[in-house]
Write an enzyme that holds these catalytic residues in place. Structure first.
Site, PDB file in Angstrom:
ATOM      1  N   ASP A   1       4.901  -1.849  -4.576  1.00 24.13           N
ATOM      2  CA  ASP A   1       5.367  -2.359  -2.572  1.00 24.13           C
ATOM      3  C   ASP A   1       6.188  -0.959  -2.640  1.00 24.13           C
ATOM      4  O   ASP A   1       7.496  -1.606  -3.120  1.00 24.13           O
ATOM      5  CB  ASP A   1       5.173  -3.282  -2.127  1.00 24.13           C
ATOM      6  CG  ASP A   1       5.207  -3.923  -0.753  1.00 24.13           C
ATOM      7  OD1 ASP A   1       6.039  -2.358   0.352  1.00 24.13           O
ATOM      8  OD2 ASP A   1       5.173  -4.673  -0.259  1.00 24.13           O
ATOM      9  N   ILE A   2       6.395  -0.467  -1.312  1.00 22.09           N
ATOM     10  CA  ILE A   2       7.942   0.641  -1.132  1.00 22.09           C
ATOM     11  C   ILE A   2       9.274  -0.747  -0.272  1.00 22.09           C
ATOM     12  O   ILE A   2       9.958  -0.324  -0.654  1.00 22.09           O
ATOM     13  CB  ILE A   2       7.984   1.833  -0.848  1.00 22.09           C
ATOM     14  CG1 ILE A   2       9.345   2.632  -0.592  1.00 22.09           C
ATOM     15  CG2 ILE A   2       7.251   1.499   0.479  1.00 22.09           C
ATOM     16  CD1 ILE A   2       8.590   4.099  -0.574  1.00 22.09           C
TER      17      ILE A   2
ATOM     18  N   GLY B   1      -0.367   1.177   7.312  1.00 18.35           N
ATOM     19  CA  GLY B   1      -0.299   1.941   6.114  1.00 18.35           C
ATOM     20  C   GLY B   1       1.096   1.271   5.875  1.00 18.35           C
ATOM     21  O   GLY B   1       1.791   0.256   5.980  1.00 18.35           O
TER      22      GLY B   1
ATOM     23  N   ASP C   1       3.616   3.264   7.073  1.00 16.49           N
ATOM     24  CA  ASP C   1       4.835   2.646   8.022  1.00 16.49           C
ATOM     25  C   ASP C   1       4.564   1.172   8.762  1.00 16.49           C
ATOM     26  O   ASP C   1       5.625   0.829   9.090  1.00 16.49           O
ATOM     27  CB  ASP C   1       3.889   3.332   8.816  1.00 16.49           C
ATOM     28  CG  ASP C   1       5.168   4.333  10.571  1.00 16.49           C
ATOM     29  OD1 ASP C   1       6.268   3.560  10.714  1.00 16.49           O
ATOM     30  OD2 ASP C   1       4.847   5.118  11.504  1.00 16.49           O
TER      31      ASP C   1
ATOM     32  N   THR D   1      -1.211  10.762   2.206  1.00 13.93           N
ATOM     33  CA  THR D   1      -2.474  11.341   2.048  1.00 13.93           C
ATOM     34  C   THR D   1      -3.910   9.737   2.242  1.00 13.93           C
ATOM     35  O   THR D   1      -4.254   9.602   1.503  1.00 13.93           O
ATOM     36  CB  THR D   1      -2.662  11.164   0.604  1.00 13.93           C
ATOM     37  OG1 THR D   1      -1.875   9.144  -0.018  1.00 13.93           O
ATOM     38  CG2 THR D   1      -1.908  12.340  -0.621  1.00 13.93           C
TER      39      THR D   1
ATOM     40  N   VAL E   1      -4.410   7.601   5.844  1.00 15.63           N
ATOM     41  CA  VAL E   1      -4.964   8.182   6.992  1.00 15.63           C
ATOM     42  C   VAL E   1      -4.773   9.193   7.760  1.00 15.63           C
ATOM     43  O   VAL E   1      -5.812  10.039   8.094  1.00 15.63           O
ATOM     44  CB  VAL E   1      -3.717   7.188   8.367  1.00 15.63           C
ATOM     45  CG1 VAL E   1      -4.242   7.565   9.487  1.00 15.63           C
ATOM     46  CG2 VAL E   1      -3.717   5.270   7.930  1.00 15.63           C
ATOM     47  N   TYR E   2      -4.098   9.913   7.170  1.00 15.02           N
ATOM     48  CA  TYR E   2      -3.868  11.527   7.679  1.00 15.02           C
ATOM     49  C   TYR E   2      -4.616  12.723   6.644  1.00 15.02           C
ATOM     50  O   TYR E   2      -4.828  13.813   6.500  1.00 15.02           O
ATOM     51  CB  TYR E   2      -2.351  12.009   7.221  1.00 15.02           C
ATOM     52  CG  TYR E   2      -1.497  11.445   8.278  1.00 15.02           C
ATOM     53  CD1 TYR E   2      -2.307  11.573   9.703  1.00 15.02           C
ATOM     54  CD2 TYR E   2      -0.228  11.878   9.184  1.00 15.02           C
ATOM     55  CE1 TYR E   2      -1.347  10.577  10.836  1.00 15.02           C
ATOM     56  CE2 TYR E   2       0.164  11.464  10.170  1.00 15.02           C
ATOM     57  CZ  TYR E   2      -0.504  10.891  11.443  1.00 15.02           C
ATOM     58  OH  TYR E   2       0.482  10.746  12.369  1.00 15.02           O
TER      59      TYR E   2
HETATM   60  N1  AR6 Z   1       3.734   1.116  -0.439  1.00 14.45           N
HETATM   61  C1  AR6 Z   1       3.605   1.958  -0.576  1.00 14.45           C
HETATM   62  N2  AR6 Z   1       2.903   2.848  -0.189  1.00 14.45           N
HETATM   63  C2  AR6 Z   1       2.170   2.452   0.615  1.00 14.45           C
HETATM   64  C3  AR6 Z   1       2.425   0.916   0.517  1.00 14.45           C
HETATM   65  C4  AR6 Z   1       3.590   0.613   0.968  1.00 14.45           C
HETATM   66  N3  AR6 Z   1       3.626  -1.303   1.239  1.00 14.45           N
HETATM   67  N4  AR6 Z   1       1.241   0.728   2.264  1.00 14.45           N
HETATM   68  C5  AR6 Z   1       0.460   1.527   2.056  1.00 14.45           C
HETATM   69  N5  AR6 Z   1       0.798   2.183   1.297  1.00 14.45           N
HETATM   70  P1  AR6 Z   1       0.081   5.778   5.465  1.00 14.45           P
HETATM   71  P2  AR6 Z   1       0.052   9.193   6.201  1.00 14.45           P
HETATM   72  C6  AR6 Z   1       0.111   4.129   0.660  1.00 14.45           C
HETATM   73  O1  AR6 Z   1      -2.020   5.453   5.530  1.00 14.45           O
HETATM   74  O2  AR6 Z   1      -1.399   9.446   5.180  1.00 14.45           O
HETATM   75  C7  AR6 Z   1       0.445   5.082   9.667  1.00 14.45           C
HETATM   76  O3  AR6 Z   1       0.302   4.745  10.531  1.00 14.45           O
HETATM   77  C8  AR6 Z   1      -0.808   4.678   1.088  1.00 14.45           C
HETATM   78  O4  AR6 Z   1      -1.882   3.664   0.416  1.00 14.45           O
HETATM   79  O5  AR6 Z   1       0.460   4.978   5.435  1.00 14.45           O
HETATM   80  O6  AR6 Z   1       1.045   9.710   6.385  1.00 14.45           O
HETATM   81  C9  AR6 Z   1       1.700   6.190  10.625  1.00 14.45           C
HETATM   82  O7  AR6 Z   1       1.688   5.672  11.740  1.00 14.45           O
HETATM   83  C10 AR6 Z   1      -0.960   5.588   1.068  1.00 14.45           C
HETATM   84  O8  AR6 Z   1      -1.069   5.860  -0.824  1.00 14.45           O
HETATM   85  O9  AR6 Z   1       0.299   7.302   5.399  1.00 14.45           O
HETATM   86  C11 AR6 Z   1       0.875   7.234  11.158  1.00 14.45           C
HETATM   87  O10 AR6 Z   1       0.520   7.403  11.633  1.00 14.45           O
HETATM   88  C12 AR6 Z   1       0.711   6.302   0.922  1.00 14.45           C
HETATM   89  O11 AR6 Z   1       1.597   5.014   1.692  1.00 14.45           O
HETATM   90  C13 AR6 Z   1      -0.232   7.037   9.747  1.00 14.45           C
HETATM   91  O12 AR6 Z   1       0.015   6.526   9.194  1.00 14.45           O
HETATM   92  C14 AR6 Z   1       0.184   6.787   2.797  1.00 14.45           C
HETATM   93  O13 AR6 Z   1      -0.747   6.627   3.710  1.00 14.45           O
HETATM   94  C15 AR6 Z   1       0.483   8.455   8.353  1.00 14.45           C
HETATM   95  O14 AR6 Z   1      -0.594   8.924   7.861  1.00 14.45           O
END
Ligand code: AR6
Length: 217
Positions: free
Chosen positions: A53-54, A75, A77, A161, A163-164
């Protein structure tokens, strides 16, 4: 005095900087390989790929896979904003968003990390909107901004990878290549971590690193 792992790593790291500086970029890296001093491998101090978890990472900067508003979301963010506290959103409101592929830096507030580097990744659209170049820009611009702010350790999530919907294996290949190329030509950053939130993501990045190493050592 007994020699421990930390001492060896810090010695190798200092030596690596000297060799990179004297030989420049790729040549320096090849010399490091020949000397057996390439610590830039999975599981070692230079480049880690780990499940985690980052928001728990104690590094100089963590990267946030944000959106262009920089005003939070789901996610990773959402997790970063929850862990950092409302002061993070307050600072984000003052920096007026960010373009896809670019990066902006804020403080980390209640996070163990000193800074958060926010980068909106590309939304996958079948590869028709320059998504690969934009993803590469995200990693490059985050590393450059980290170095400009004297960060020695940086942790990335898997940008785009979730939501996007950027295809995972392609995203992993781009991330590994961009980070490796940056590290081979810049000595300021000592440790980069890829923090993978699930096993599938972890395997994709480990495979991409193995493939990259097979072609570059
Ligand atoms: N630590 C590490 N990785 C994580 C964590 C965490 N705590 N939580 C989720 N991930 P995403 P995107 C992973 O959807 O595709 C947001 O709403 C997750 O499993 O967070 O770039 C933003 O505001 C996946 O592998 O980001 C934007 O609107 C990775 O992080 C949109 O999502 C990225 O998933 C950005 O979408």
């Amino acid at each position: 005095m007994p020699i421990n792992e930390e001492m060896v790593v810090s010695y190798v790291s200092a030596l690596r900087k000297v060799i990179l500086k004297e030989n420049g970029g790729e040549t320096g890296r090849l010399r490091l390989n020949r000397l057996g001093l390439n610590i830039n491998k999975e599981g070692d101090k230079m480049f880690r790929i780990v499940l985690g978890d980052i928001t728990k990472e104690t590094v100089d900067a963590i990267v946030n896979a944000a959106n262009t508003s920089l005003l939070g979301g789901g996610g990773v963010d959402g997790a970063i904003h929850r862990a950092a506290g409302p002061e993070l959103l307050a600072e984000c409101r003052t920096i007026h968003g960010c373009k896809t592929g670019q990066a902006k830096i804020t403080k980390g507030y209640r996070l163990p990390a000193k800074y958060v580097i926010h980068t909106p990744g590309p939304i996958w659209n079948g590869g028709t909107r320059d998504e690969e170049r934009l993803l590469r820009n995200c990693y490059e611009n985050c590393l450059r901004l980290a170095a400009e702010n004297d960060c020695q350790s940086v942790a990335f999530p898997s940008i785009s990878t979730g939501v996007y919907r950027f295809p995972l294996n392609r995203a992993a290949e781009i991330a590994i290549r961009t980070i490796e190329e940056y590290l081979s030509t810049h000595a300021e950053i000592e440790q980069v971590s890829m923090i993978c939130f699930d096993g599938t993501t972890l395997s994709a990045y480990q495979n991409a690193l193995s493939e990259w190493e097979a072609n570059h050592v």
